[in-house]
Motif scaffolding. Structure first.
Motif, PDB file in Angstrom:
ATOM      1  N   THR A 189       0.857  -1.181   0.000  1.00  0.00           N
ATOM      2  CA  THR A 189       0.000   0.000   0.000  1.00  0.00           C
ATOM      3  C   THR A 189       0.894   1.231   0.000  1.00  0.00           C
ATOM      4  O   THR A 189       1.849   1.315   0.771  1.00  0.00           O
ATOM      5  N   ALA A 190       0.601   2.190  -0.868  1.00  0.00           N
ATOM      6  CA  ALA A 190       1.370   3.433  -0.905  1.00  0.00           C
ATOM      7  C   ALA A 190       1.156   4.201   0.399  1.00  0.00           C
ATOM      8  O   ALA A 190       0.101   4.095   1.026  1.00  0.00           O
ATOM      9  N   ASP A 191       2.175   4.975   0.801  1.00  0.00           N
ATOM     10  CA  ASP A 191       2.036   5.736   2.045  1.00  0.00           C
ATOM     11  C   ASP A 191       1.192   6.990   1.825  1.00  0.00           C
ATOM     12  O   ASP A 191       0.653   7.220   0.746  1.00  0.00           O
ATOM     13  N   ALA A 192       1.073   7.807   2.853  1.00  0.00           N
ATOM     14  CA  ALA A 192       0.212   8.985   2.803  1.00  0.00           C
ATOM     15  C   ALA A 192       0.628  10.001   1.739  1.00  0.00           C
ATOM     16  O   ALA A 192      -0.160  10.852   1.354  1.00  0.00           O
ATOM     17  N   HIS A 193       1.869   9.927   1.263  1.00  0.00           N
ATOM     18  CA  HIS A 193       2.348  10.852   0.237  1.00  0.00           C
ATOM     19  C   HIS A 193       2.352  10.221  -1.149  1.00  0.00           C
ATOM     20  O   HIS A 193       2.819  10.828  -2.106  1.00  0.00           O
ATOM     21  N   GLY A 194       1.864   8.985  -1.263  1.00  0.00           N
ATOM     22  CA  GLY A 194       1.824   8.301  -2.545  1.00  0.00           C
ATOM     23  C   GLY A 194       3.095   7.550  -2.891  1.00  0.00           C
ATOM     24  O   GLY A 194       3.222   7.024  -3.986  1.00  0.00           O
ATOM     25  N   PHE A 195       4.067   7.474  -1.967  1.00  0.00           N
ATOM     26  CA  PHE A 195       5.310   6.754  -2.239  1.00  0.00           C
ATOM     27  C   PHE A 195       5.129   5.270  -1.988  1.00  0.00           C
ATOM     28  O   PHE A 195       4.400   4.862  -1.093  1.00  0.00           O
ATOM     29  N   TYR A 196       5.829   4.468  -2.778  1.00  0.00           N
ATOM     30  CA  TYR A 196       5.794   3.028  -2.578  1.00  0.00           C
ATOM     31  C   TYR A 196       7.171   2.423  -2.807  1.00  0.00           C
ATOM     32  O   TYR A 196       8.006   2.993  -3.497  1.00  0.00           O
ATOM     33  N   ALA A 197       7.392   1.275  -2.197  1.00  0.00           N
ATOM     34  CA  ALA A 197       8.582   0.458  -2.446  1.00  0.00           C
ATOM     35  C   ALA A 197       8.107  -0.986  -2.398  1.00  0.00           C
ATOM     36  O   ALA A 197       7.495  -1.412  -1.427  1.00  0.00           O
ATOM     37  N   VAL A 198       8.360  -1.726  -3.478  1.00  0.00           N
ATOM     38  CA  VAL A 198       7.901  -3.107  -3.575  1.00  0.00           C
ATOM     39  C   VAL A 198       9.091  -3.997  -3.889  1.00  0.00           C
ATOM     40  O   VAL A 198       9.824  -3.733  -4.843  1.00  0.00           O
ATOM     41  N   PRO A 199       9.311  -5.058  -3.093  1.00  0.00           N
ATOM     42  CA  PRO A 199      10.447  -5.941  -3.366  1.00  0.00           C
ATOM     43  C   PRO A 199      10.246  -6.759  -4.637  1.00  0.00           C
ATOM     44  O   PRO A 199       9.151  -7.229  -4.910  1.00  0.00           O
ATOM     45  N   LEU A 200      11.316  -6.900  -5.406  1.00  0.00           N
ATOM     46  CA  LEU A 200      11.293  -7.703  -6.635  1.00  0.00           C
ATOM     47  C   LEU A 200      11.887  -9.065  -6.297  1.00  0.00           C
ATOM     48  O   LEU A 200      13.060  -9.322  -6.535  1.00  0.00           O
ATOM     49  N   THR A 201      11.076  -9.925  -5.721  1.00  0.00           N
ATOM     50  CA  THR A 201      11.590 -11.187  -5.200  1.00  0.00           C
ATOM     51  C   THR A 201      11.650 -12.296  -6.237  1.00  0.00           C
ATOM     52  O   THR A 201      12.408 -13.243  -6.071  1.00  0.00           O
ATOM     53  N   TYR A 202      10.863 -12.202  -7.291  1.00  0.00           N
ATOM     54  CA  TYR A 202      10.855 -13.282  -8.278  1.00  0.00           C
ATOM     55  C   TYR A 202      12.250 -13.434  -8.888  1.00  0.00           C
ATOM     56  O   TYR A 202      12.850 -12.472  -9.341  1.00  0.00           O
ATOM     57  N   GLY A 203      12.776 -14.643  -8.898  1.00  0.00           N
ATOM     58  CA  GLY A 203      14.076 -14.922  -9.501  1.00  0.00           C
ATOM     59  C   GLY A 203      15.257 -14.345  -8.745  1.00  0.00           C
ATOM     60  O   GLY A 203      16.335 -14.197  -9.305  1.00  0.00           O
ATOM     61  N   TRP A 204      15.077 -14.020  -7.464  1.00  0.00           N
ATOM     62  CA  TRP A 204      16.159 -13.335  -6.745  1.00  0.00           C
ATOM     63  C   TRP A 204      17.402 -14.186  -6.595  1.00  0.00           C
ATOM     64  O   TRP A 204      18.481 -13.664  -6.342  1.00  0.00           O
ATOM     65  N   THR A 205      17.297 -15.496  -6.768  1.00  0.00           N
ATOM     66  CA  THR A 205      18.495 -16.339  -6.713  1.00  0.00           C
ATOM     67  C   THR A 205      18.914 -16.836  -8.090  1.00  0.00           C
ATOM     68  O   THR A 205      19.885 -17.575  -8.212  1.00  0.00           O
ATOM     69  N   ALA A 206      18.188 -16.446  -9.124  1.00  0.00           N
ATOM     70  CA  ALA A 206      18.487 -16.916 -10.481  1.00  0.00           C
ATOM     71  C   ALA A 206      18.994 -15.775 -11.352  1.00  0.00           C
ATOM     72  O   ALA A 206      18.293 -14.786 -11.546  1.00  0.00           O
ATOM     73  N   PRO A 207      20.210 -15.872 -11.885  1.00  0.00           N
ATOM     74  CA  PRO A 207      20.708 -14.839 -12.790  1.00  0.00           C
ATOM     75  C   PRO A 207      19.818 -14.737 -14.031  1.00  0.00           C
ATOM     76  O   PRO A 207      19.224 -15.727 -14.461  1.00  0.00           O
ATOM     77  N   GLY A 208      19.723 -13.555 -14.573  1.00  0.00           N
ATOM     78  CA  GLY A 208      18.926 -13.347 -15.776  1.00  0.00           C
ATOM     79  C   GLY A 208      18.417 -11.927 -15.847  1.00  0.00           C
ATOM     80  O   GLY A 208      18.617 -11.127 -14.943  1.00  0.00           O
TER      81      GLY A 208
END
Length: 152
Positions: free
Chosen positions: A106-125
């Motif tokens: 959920t974005a914060d009160a100012h509209g900022f967001y941070a989302v982890p990119l976990t898919y493939g985190w151990t696979a090079p590509g």
């Protein structure tokens, strides 16, 4: 659709089938803000009927092209949603020819967001990501695609 400074403008025109109609609300689909809509029905006898006005809140999404940060082994995509708080934001990763939803935040009160990119985190590509956003599941829009190359 009502366009401020210009008044009401025809967005879509269709012919009803068996008395039913379905009109896509395409105007402003990638713009933030609240849009005003109404339907004007022109009957075969020449009479005109106007439905009550409705509003629809739209979300604008921005994912900065330099918007990936590595924290440990996981990268995050970050940016802003031009609609304020309580906007659901998620990432989608391109797998083959389909987009697959990953993390939801959920974005914060100012509209900022941070989302982890976990898919493939151990696979090079090289992975392609986009950010989606929606208020109450209505008016989903997507950011530009972010490309991330994982080397380890």
């Amino acid at each position: 659709v009502y366009i401020p400074g210009k008044g009401w403008s025809t967005s879509q025109s269709i012919t009803a089938q068996a008395g039913f109609w379905k009109i896509p609300l395409t105007y402003g689909r990638n713009s933030a803000g609240t849009l005003r809509w109404r339907v004007v029905v022109k009957h075969s006898d020449g009479s005109v009927e106007v439905t009550p006005e409705r509003t629809q809140r739209r979300v604008g999404v921005t994912a900065k092209t330099a918007g990936t940060k590595r924290v440990g082994l996981v990268s995050n995509v970050w940016g802003t949603v031009n609609a304020g708080a309580n906007v659901k934001v998620w990432t989608e990763v391109r797998i083959g020819n389909k987009w697959s939803r990953s993390q939801v935040r959920t974005a914060d009160a100012h509209g900022f967001y941070a989302v982890p990119l976990t898919y493939g985190w151990t696979a090079p590509g090289t992975y392609r990501w986009r950010v989606g956003a929606s208020i109450d599941g209505v008016g989903t829009v997507y950011s530009n695609v972010v490309t991330l190359t994982r080397t380890r």
